[in-house]
Design a protein around this motif. Sequence first.
Motif, PDB file in Angstrom:
ATOM      1  N   GLY A   1       1.435   6.899  -6.691  1.00 45.68           N
ATOM      2  CA  GLY A   1       0.399   7.885  -6.983  1.00 45.68           C
ATOM      3  C   GLY A   1       0.885   9.306  -6.765  1.00 45.68           C
ATOM      4  O   GLY A   1       0.580  10.206  -7.558  1.00 45.68           O
ATOM      5  N   VAL A   2       1.668   9.517  -5.712  1.00 46.10           N
ATOM      6  CA  VAL A   2       2.214  10.857  -5.447  1.00 46.10           C
ATOM      7  C   VAL A   2       3.126  11.287  -6.590  1.00 46.10           C
ATOM      8  O   VAL A   2       3.050  12.416  -7.089  1.00 46.10           O
ATOM      9  CB  VAL A   2       2.974  10.862  -4.106  1.00 46.10           C
ATOM     10  CG1 VAL A   2       3.789  12.129  -3.973  1.00 46.10           C
ATOM     11  CG2 VAL A   2       2.004  10.773  -2.965  1.00 46.10           C
TER      12      VAL A   2
ATOM     13  N   ALA B   1       0.832  -1.204   0.000  1.00 43.84           N
ATOM     14  CA  ALA B   1       0.000   0.000   0.000  1.00 43.84           C
ATOM     15  C   ALA B   1       0.865   1.252   0.000  1.00 43.84           C
ATOM     16  O   ALA B   1       0.559   2.236  -0.698  1.00 43.84           O
ATOM     17  CB  ALA B   1      -0.921  -0.007   1.206  1.00 43.84           C
ATOM     18  N   THR B   2       1.966   1.213   0.744  1.00 43.92           N
ATOM     19  CA  THR B   2       2.877   2.365   0.748  1.00 43.92           C
ATOM     20  C   THR B   2       3.458   2.612  -0.634  1.00 43.92           C
ATOM     21  O   THR B   2       3.533   3.760  -1.102  1.00 43.92           O
ATOM     22  CB  THR B   2       4.011   2.108   1.741  1.00 43.92           C
ATOM     23  OG1 THR B   2       3.449   1.749   2.981  1.00 43.92           O
ATOM     24  CG2 THR B   2       4.852   3.333   1.907  1.00 43.92           C
TER      25      THR B   2
ATOM     26  N   ASN C   1      -4.820  -0.819   2.942  1.00 42.48           N
ATOM     27  CA  ASN C   1      -4.493  -0.646   4.356  1.00 42.48           C
ATOM     28  C   ASN C   1      -5.681  -0.987   5.241  1.00 42.48           C
ATOM     29  O   ASN C   1      -5.545  -1.693   6.241  1.00 42.48           O
ATOM     30  CB  ASN C   1      -4.083   0.801   4.607  1.00 42.48           C
ATOM     31  CG  ASN C   1      -2.596   0.955   4.613  1.00 42.48           C
ATOM     32  OD1 ASN C   1      -1.885  -0.030   4.615  1.00 42.48           O
ATOM     33  ND2 ASN C   1      -2.133   2.166   4.623  1.00 42.48           N
TER      34      ASN C   1
ATOM     35  N   PHE D   1       0.834   4.133  -2.871  1.00 45.50           N
ATOM     36  CA  PHE D   1       0.590   5.531  -2.511  1.00 45.50           C
ATOM     37  C   PHE D   1       1.701   6.436  -3.055  1.00 45.50           C
ATOM     38  O   PHE D   1       1.423   7.496  -3.627  1.00 45.50           O
ATOM     39  CB  PHE D   1       0.491   5.644  -0.987  1.00 45.50           C
ATOM     40  CG  PHE D   1       0.019   6.982  -0.511  1.00 45.50           C
ATOM     41  CD1 PHE D   1      -1.329   7.248  -0.409  1.00 45.50           C
ATOM     42  CD2 PHE D   1       0.917   7.966  -0.165  1.00 45.50           C
ATOM     43  CE1 PHE D   1      -1.770   8.468   0.020  1.00 45.50           C
ATOM     44  CE2 PHE D   1       0.488   9.191   0.261  1.00 45.50           C
ATOM     45  CZ  PHE D   1      -0.867   9.447   0.354  1.00 45.50           C
ATOM     46  N   CYS D   2       2.944   5.973  -2.915  1.00 47.15           N
ATOM     47  CA  CYS D   2       4.054   6.822  -3.369  1.00 47.15           C
ATOM     48  C   CYS D   2       4.083   6.896  -4.890  1.00 47.15           C
ATOM     49  O   CYS D   2       4.436   7.950  -5.457  1.00 47.15           O
ATOM     50  CB  CYS D   2       5.365   6.299  -2.821  1.00 47.15           C
ATOM     51  SG  CYS D   2       5.443   6.461  -1.044  1.00 47.15           S
TER      52      CYS D   2
ATOM     53  N   ALA E   1      -4.611   2.379  -2.430  1.00 48.17           N
ATOM     54  CA  ALA E   1      -3.622   2.058  -1.403  1.00 48.17           C
ATOM     55  C   ALA E   1      -4.253   2.138  -0.019  1.00 48.17           C
ATOM     56  O   ALA E   1      -4.040   1.268   0.839  1.00 48.17           O
ATOM     57  CB  ALA E   1      -2.442   3.014  -1.515  1.00 48.17           C
ATOM     58  N   VAL E   2      -5.069   3.169   0.196  1.00 51.58           N
ATOM     59  CA  VAL E   2      -5.740   3.298   1.490  1.00 51.58           C
ATOM     60  C   VAL E   2      -6.694   2.131   1.708  1.00 51.58           C
ATOM     61  O   VAL E   2      -6.823   1.611   2.828  1.00 51.58           O
ATOM     62  CB  VAL E   2      -6.466   4.653   1.551  1.00 51.58           C
ATOM     63  CG1 VAL E   2      -7.272   4.770   2.804  1.00 51.58           C
ATOM     64  CG2 VAL E   2      -5.461   5.762   1.475  1.00 51.58           C
TER      65      VAL E   2
ATOM     66  N   MET F   1      -3.860   6.160  -5.244  1.00 51.58           N
ATOM     67  CA  MET F   1      -3.693   6.490  -3.826  1.00 51.58           C
ATOM     68  C   MET F   1      -4.888   6.017  -3.011  1.00 51.58           C
ATOM     69  O   MET F   1      -4.738   5.474  -1.904  1.00 51.58           O
ATOM     70  CB  MET F   1      -3.496   7.999  -3.670  1.00 51.58           C
ATOM     71  CG  MET F   1      -2.214   8.487  -4.276  1.00 51.58           C
ATOM     72  SD  MET F   1      -2.146  10.255  -4.429  1.00 51.58           S
ATOM     73  CE  MET F   1      -1.881  10.711  -2.746  1.00 51.58           C
TER      74      MET F   1
END
Lengths: 205, 103
Positions: free
Chosen positions: B17-18, B10-11, B44, B14-15, B40-41, B37
């Motif tokens: 996506g950033v 998930a991390t 989690n 997310f990254c 990813a949440v 992103m």
Amino acid sequence: MTGYDVVFALVGLVTAGAAILTVTSKNLVHAALHLAVTLAGIAGVFLVLHADFLALVQLIVYVGAVTVLFLFGLMLTRAPIGREALDSQNRGLGLAVAGGLFVTLAALIVQAYAGHPSVLPQRIPTEAIGMVIFSQWVLPFEVLSMLLLAALIGAIVLARREAGDSGDTVDQTRIEFGDAPSTEQGRAATEPVELGAGESGSESR
Amino acid sequence: MSPIGPLLLATLLFCVGVYGIIARRNAVLVLMSVELMLNAVNINLVAFQNLLWPETAFVSGQLFALFIIAVAAAEVGVGLAILFNLFRNRASVNVDDVDLMRW
């Protein structure tokens, strides 16, 4: 190292690779298809974690609907799909921020859960989800349905072509006939009146 | 299985996506990165619900994931409608060109 870990590692590698290809591929249609693979991989992760209902919802909503919506968005906007200037100048900034965030969060996660015992994922029956939604989470559920209705109406209002100003503004996007196939060119050359009639029809509409 | 694997995946999502939001210019790709992103949440939430606290909290992890999926679908619809409007008015979906509300 149980079977869950092995299956999760395989699915997670596919998901991570497709996600990285999504944000780095030159062709936008390829990016959308890699996004579909990523979302299907996330549904696989949900299956490994024994969240069956959520995996099905993910497949239906994301892989079925949202990916098609993205492909429509790519096709309808006629944006430069090919290998043109897709990256902005702050690519290095993006790499720095994303890499720093990943290193920080990964270090925190490993530090926090390194000593956690390995457990089997618990299967939560779909019955329980339904019971909880319609007993304790009814109000958020109804608010969510109102939100979906508002988003539907808002999307229609935003994307609708206005009735008055369809033909007279100059900043409308025009379709060039330069790269049309030869049959279209021949038809347009033999019958030029059709185009004029079509344009005046669109103006009056 | 250990919860480190899903949390690390998930991390990473997310990254990624950033990075996509910062470094890409096409607005459709920025919307795709937002979807990454949100997903990813979701991973989690499901991992916490099914691996760490399965009996407590009334399956609220999976419920929040369901709500996030619905809200994300609504967001994609409205975002693409805004994009179509923008493309019709300015003939571009480049996020660097959209400074209508700057001053």
